[in-house]
Design a protein around this motif. Structure first.
Motif, PDB file in Angstrom:
ATOM      1  N   ARG A   1      -7.122 -21.206 -11.874  1.00 43.92           N
ATOM      2  CA  ARG A   1      -8.570 -21.267 -11.668  1.00 43.92           C
ATOM      3  C   ARG A   1      -8.853 -21.957 -10.332  1.00 43.92           C
ATOM      4  O   ARG A   1      -8.172 -22.929  -9.987  1.00 43.92           O
ATOM      5  CB  ARG A   1      -9.240 -22.054 -12.798  1.00 43.92           C
ATOM      6  CG  ARG A   1      -9.270 -21.285 -14.092  1.00 43.92           C
ATOM      7  CD  ARG A   1     -10.014 -22.047 -15.172  1.00 43.92           C
ATOM      8  NE  ARG A   1     -10.021 -21.249 -16.393  1.00 43.92           N
ATOM      9  CZ  ARG A   1     -10.935 -20.320 -16.654  1.00 43.92           C
ATOM     10  NH1 ARG A   1     -11.923 -20.103 -15.817  1.00 43.92           N
ATOM     11  NH2 ARG A   1     -10.877 -19.618 -17.777  1.00 43.92           N
ATOM     12  N   GLU A   2      -9.857 -21.420  -9.638  1.00 39.06           N
ATOM     13  CA  GLU A   2     -10.251 -22.004  -8.356  1.00 39.06           C
ATOM     14  C   GLU A   2     -11.760 -22.179  -8.346  1.00 39.06           C
ATOM     15  O   GLU A   2     -12.485 -21.381  -8.960  1.00 39.06           O
ATOM     16  CB  GLU A   2      -9.890 -21.049  -7.206  1.00 39.06           C
ATOM     17  CG  GLU A   2      -8.433 -20.688  -7.126  1.00 39.06           C
ATOM     18  CD  GLU A   2      -7.640 -21.582  -6.183  1.00 39.06           C
ATOM     19  OE1 GLU A   2      -8.264 -22.189  -5.289  1.00 39.06           O
ATOM     20  OE2 GLU A   2      -6.417 -21.671  -6.364  1.00 39.06           O
ATOM     21  N   TYR A   3     -12.222 -23.178  -7.651  1.00 40.43           N
ATOM     22  CA  TYR A   3     -13.652 -23.425  -7.559  1.00 40.43           C
ATOM     23  C   TYR A   3     -14.342 -22.238  -6.881  1.00 40.43           C
ATOM     24  O   TYR A   3     -13.902 -21.768  -5.828  1.00 40.43           O
ATOM     25  CB  TYR A   3     -13.926 -24.713  -6.772  1.00 40.43           C
ATOM     26  CG  TYR A   3     -15.393 -24.983  -6.589  1.00 40.43           C
ATOM     27  CD1 TYR A   3     -16.174 -25.453  -7.643  1.00 40.43           C
ATOM     28  CD2 TYR A   3     -16.014 -24.730  -5.363  1.00 40.43           C
ATOM     29  CE1 TYR A   3     -17.529 -25.673  -7.475  1.00 40.43           C
ATOM     30  CE2 TYR A   3     -17.374 -24.953  -5.196  1.00 40.43           C
ATOM     31  CZ  TYR A   3     -18.129 -25.425  -6.259  1.00 40.43           C
ATOM     32  OH  TYR A   3     -19.461 -25.627  -6.100  1.00 40.43           O
ATOM     33  N   ASP A   4     -15.413 -21.747  -7.505  1.00 48.83           N
ATOM     34  CA  ASP A   4     -16.181 -20.628  -6.968  1.00 48.83           C
ATOM     35  C   ASP A   4     -17.546 -21.146  -6.527  1.00 48.83           C
ATOM     36  O   ASP A   4     -18.309 -21.677  -7.346  1.00 48.83           O
ATOM     37  CB  ASP A   4     -16.344 -19.562  -8.068  1.00 48.83           C
ATOM     38  CG  ASP A   4     -17.253 -18.436  -7.614  1.00 48.83           C
ATOM     39  OD1 ASP A   4     -16.876 -17.710  -6.685  1.00 48.83           O
ATOM     40  OD2 ASP A   4     -18.353 -18.297  -8.197  1.00 48.83           O
ATOM     41  N   GLN A   5     -17.839 -20.993  -5.226  1.00 44.43           N
ATOM     42  CA  GLN A   5     -19.067 -21.551  -4.665  1.00 44.43           C
ATOM     43  C   GLN A   5     -20.326 -20.898  -5.211  1.00 44.43           C
ATOM     44  O   GLN A   5     -21.331 -21.559  -5.410  1.00 44.43           O
ATOM     45  CB  GLN A   5     -19.038 -21.435  -3.142  1.00 44.43           C
ATOM     46  CG  GLN A   5     -19.049 -22.809  -2.526  1.00 44.43           C
ATOM     47  CD  GLN A   5     -18.890 -22.779  -1.028  1.00 44.43           C
ATOM     48  OE1 GLN A   5     -18.696 -21.727  -0.420  1.00 44.43           O
ATOM     49  NE2 GLN A   5     -18.966 -23.946  -0.447  1.00 44.43           N
ATOM     50  N   THR A   6     -20.268 -19.605  -5.461  1.00 40.94           N
ATOM     51  CA  THR A   6     -21.442 -18.872  -5.925  1.00 40.94           C
ATOM     52  C   THR A   6     -21.927 -19.360  -7.293  1.00 40.94           C
ATOM     53  O   THR A   6     -23.121 -19.535  -7.514  1.00 40.94           O
ATOM     54  CB  THR A   6     -21.120 -17.360  -6.019  1.00 40.94           C
ATOM     55  OG1 THR A   6     -20.545 -16.963  -4.783  1.00 40.94           O
ATOM     56  CG2 THR A   6     -22.358 -16.543  -6.295  1.00 40.94           C
ATOM     57  N   THR A   7     -20.995 -19.600  -8.198  1.00 41.97           N
ATOM     58  CA  THR A   7     -21.368 -19.998  -9.559  1.00 41.97           C
ATOM     59  C   THR A   7     -21.207 -21.498  -9.813  1.00 41.97           C
ATOM     60  O   THR A   7     -21.772 -22.024 -10.768  1.00 41.97           O
ATOM     61  CB  THR A   7     -20.489 -19.253 -10.590  1.00 41.97           C
ATOM     62  OG1 THR A   7     -19.123 -19.610 -10.354  1.00 41.97           O
ATOM     63  CG2 THR A   7     -20.670 -17.748 -10.486  1.00 41.97           C
ATOM     64  N   GLY A   8     -20.410 -22.156  -9.001  1.00 43.52           N
ATOM     65  CA  GLY A   8     -20.129 -23.577  -9.227  1.00 43.52           C
ATOM     66  C   GLY A   8     -19.092 -23.785 -10.318  1.00 43.52           C
ATOM     67  O   GLY A   8     -18.875 -24.900 -10.781  1.00 43.52           O
ATOM     68  N   LEU A   9     -18.468 -22.691 -10.745  1.00 45.34           N
ATOM     69  CA  LEU A   9     -17.483 -22.767 -11.829  1.00 45.34           C
ATOM     70  C   LEU A   9     -16.063 -22.584 -11.302  1.00 45.34           C
ATOM     71  O   LEU A   9     -15.864 -22.055 -10.210  1.00 45.34           O
ATOM     72  CB  LEU A   9     -17.775 -21.662 -12.856  1.00 45.34           C
ATOM     73  CG  LEU A   9     -19.098 -21.779 -13.613  1.00 45.34           C
ATOM     74  CD1 LEU A   9     -19.413 -20.467 -14.331  1.00 45.34           C
ATOM     75  CD2 LEU A   9     -19.072 -22.940 -14.591  1.00 45.34           C
TER      76      LEU A   9
ATOM     77  N   LEU B   1     -21.332 -28.592 -27.872  1.00 43.70           N
ATOM     78  CA  LEU B   1     -21.384 -27.308 -27.188  1.00 43.70           C
ATOM     79  C   LEU B   1     -22.134 -27.500 -25.884  1.00 43.70           C
ATOM     80  O   LEU B   1     -22.756 -28.553 -25.667  1.00 43.70           O
ATOM     81  CB  LEU B   1     -22.121 -26.273 -28.042  1.00 43.70           C
ATOM     82  CG  LEU B   1     -21.489 -25.833 -29.356  1.00 43.70           C
ATOM     83  CD1 LEU B   1     -22.452 -24.945 -30.127  1.00 43.70           C
ATOM     84  CD2 LEU B   1     -20.175 -25.111 -29.128  1.00 43.70           C
ATOM     85  N   ALA B   2     -22.133 -26.490 -25.055  1.00 49.80           N
ATOM     86  CA  ALA B   2     -22.905 -26.576 -23.821  1.00 49.80           C
ATOM     87  C   ALA B   2     -23.336 -25.194 -23.356  1.00 49.80           C
ATOM     88  O   ALA B   2     -22.731 -24.191 -23.718  1.00 49.80           O
ATOM     89  CB  ALA B   2     -22.077 -27.242 -22.734  1.00 49.80           C
ATOM     90  N   CYS B   3     -24.426 -25.218 -22.600  1.00 50.94           N
ATOM     91  CA  CYS B   3     -24.915 -23.998 -21.976  1.00 50.94           C
ATOM     92  C   CYS B   3     -24.983 -24.289 -20.478  1.00 50.94           C
ATOM     93  O   CYS B   3     -25.505 -25.332 -20.074  1.00 50.94           O
ATOM     94  CB  CYS B   3     -26.293 -23.654 -22.531  1.00 50.94           C
ATOM     95  SG  CYS B   3     -26.910 -22.106 -21.871  1.00 50.94           S
ATOM     96  N   TYR B   4     -24.446 -23.407 -19.680  1.00 49.00           N
ATOM     97  CA  TYR B   4     -24.390 -23.632 -18.238  1.00 49.00           C
ATOM     98  C   TYR B   4     -25.724 -23.290 -17.581  1.00 49.00           C
ATOM     99  O   TYR B   4     -26.222 -22.177 -17.711  1.00 49.00           O
ATOM    100  CB  TYR B   4     -23.274 -22.790 -17.624  1.00 49.00           C
ATOM    101  CG  TYR B   4     -22.951 -23.151 -16.196  1.00 49.00           C
ATOM    102  CD1 TYR B   4     -22.371 -24.375 -15.887  1.00 49.00           C
ATOM    103  CD2 TYR B   4     -23.211 -22.264 -15.167  1.00 49.00           C
ATOM    104  CE1 TYR B   4     -22.063 -24.713 -14.577  1.00 49.00           C
ATOM    105  CE2 TYR B   4     -22.899 -22.597 -13.849  1.00 49.00           C
ATOM    106  CZ  TYR B   4     -22.326 -23.821 -13.566  1.00 49.00           C
ATOM    107  OH  TYR B   4     -22.024 -24.161 -12.273  1.00 49.00           O
ATOM    108  N   ASP B   5     -26.303 -24.257 -16.910  1.00 52.89           N
ATOM    109  CA  ASP B   5     -27.545 -24.035 -16.172  1.00 52.89           C
ATOM    110  C   ASP B   5     -27.171 -23.339 -14.862  1.00 52.89           C
ATOM    111  O   ASP B   5     -26.547 -23.940 -13.988  1.00 52.89           O
ATOM    112  CB  ASP B   5     -28.242 -25.379 -15.895  1.00 52.89           C
ATOM    113  CG  ASP B   5     -29.606 -25.190 -15.246  1.00 52.89           C
ATOM    114  OD1 ASP B   5     -29.736 -24.323 -14.344  1.00 52.89           O
ATOM    115  OD2 ASP B   5     -30.534 -25.912 -15.634  1.00 52.89           O
ATOM    116  N   GLN B   6     -27.560 -22.065 -14.750  1.00 51.36           N
ATOM    117  CA  GLN B   6     -27.127 -21.235 -13.626  1.00 51.36           C
ATOM    118  C   GLN B   6     -27.837 -21.580 -12.318  1.00 51.36           C
ATOM    119  O   GLN B   6     -27.421 -21.135 -11.248  1.00 51.36           O
ATOM    120  CB  GLN B   6     -27.321 -19.757 -13.975  1.00 51.36           C
ATOM    121  CG  GLN B   6     -26.456 -19.353 -15.161  1.00 51.36           C
ATOM    122  CD  GLN B   6     -26.649 -17.906 -15.584  1.00 51.36           C
ATOM    123  OE1 GLN B   6     -27.268 -17.114 -14.883  1.00 51.36           O
ATOM    124  NE2 GLN B   6     -26.118 -17.571 -16.749  1.00 51.36           N
TER     125      GLN B   6
END
Ligand code: ZN
Length: 144
Positions: A128-136, A51-56
């Protein structure tokens, strides 16, 4: 807020193969059935999981390795496209023999036995596209 509406396509029930890689199995099934977009749930059990948790702040996933048999108490996911290819996004709540749970973004797992319930969605391609604000890599619905 961006959104898009979709029509419901086929609804599938599928038993994932013992010892198969969880995420790849779902991808393979979708590919075989030519499903491009879907929402799904899975219940069953896995032999081990990551599993993983995203470090914001750091914009990276912190991994949680679980090297033991676990029940899939809950698992939700969706299928869309990234770089034109099917991309599976999954979250799960996994329980051990004491009922203790671990939850997060599911990177992968080894299937013990798992039942997939998949609802195909029909409509405009969901990329899906890369989002600069979230890095996701987030959904891009295009011009509204
Ligand atoms: Zn996630």
């Amino acid at each position: 807020m961006q959104s898009e509406s979709y029509k419901l396509g086929r609804f599938f029930l599928c038993g994932l193969k013992h010892n198969s890689a969880f995420v790849q199995s779902i991808k393979k099934f979708a590919k075989e059935k030519r499903v491009m977009m879907a929402v799904f749930t899975v219940i069953g059990a896995v032999k081990k999981a990551k599993l993983a948790c995203y470090d914001q702040v750091k914009h990276e996933y912190q991994q949680i390795k679980l090297d033991k048999p676990l029940e899939i108490a809950s698992c939700f996911g969706n299928l869309s496209l990234k770089d034109g290819k099917p991309f599976v996004h999954l979250h799960a709540v996994l329980a051990d023999e004491t009922g203790k749970t671990y939850a997060g973004h599911l990177i992968n797992a080894t299937v013990f036995a798992a039942e997939l319930h998949l609802q195909e969605l029909l409509g405009n391609k969901l990329e899906r596209e890369y989002d600069q604000t979230t890095g996701l890599a987030l959904w891009e619905f295009g011009e509204q």
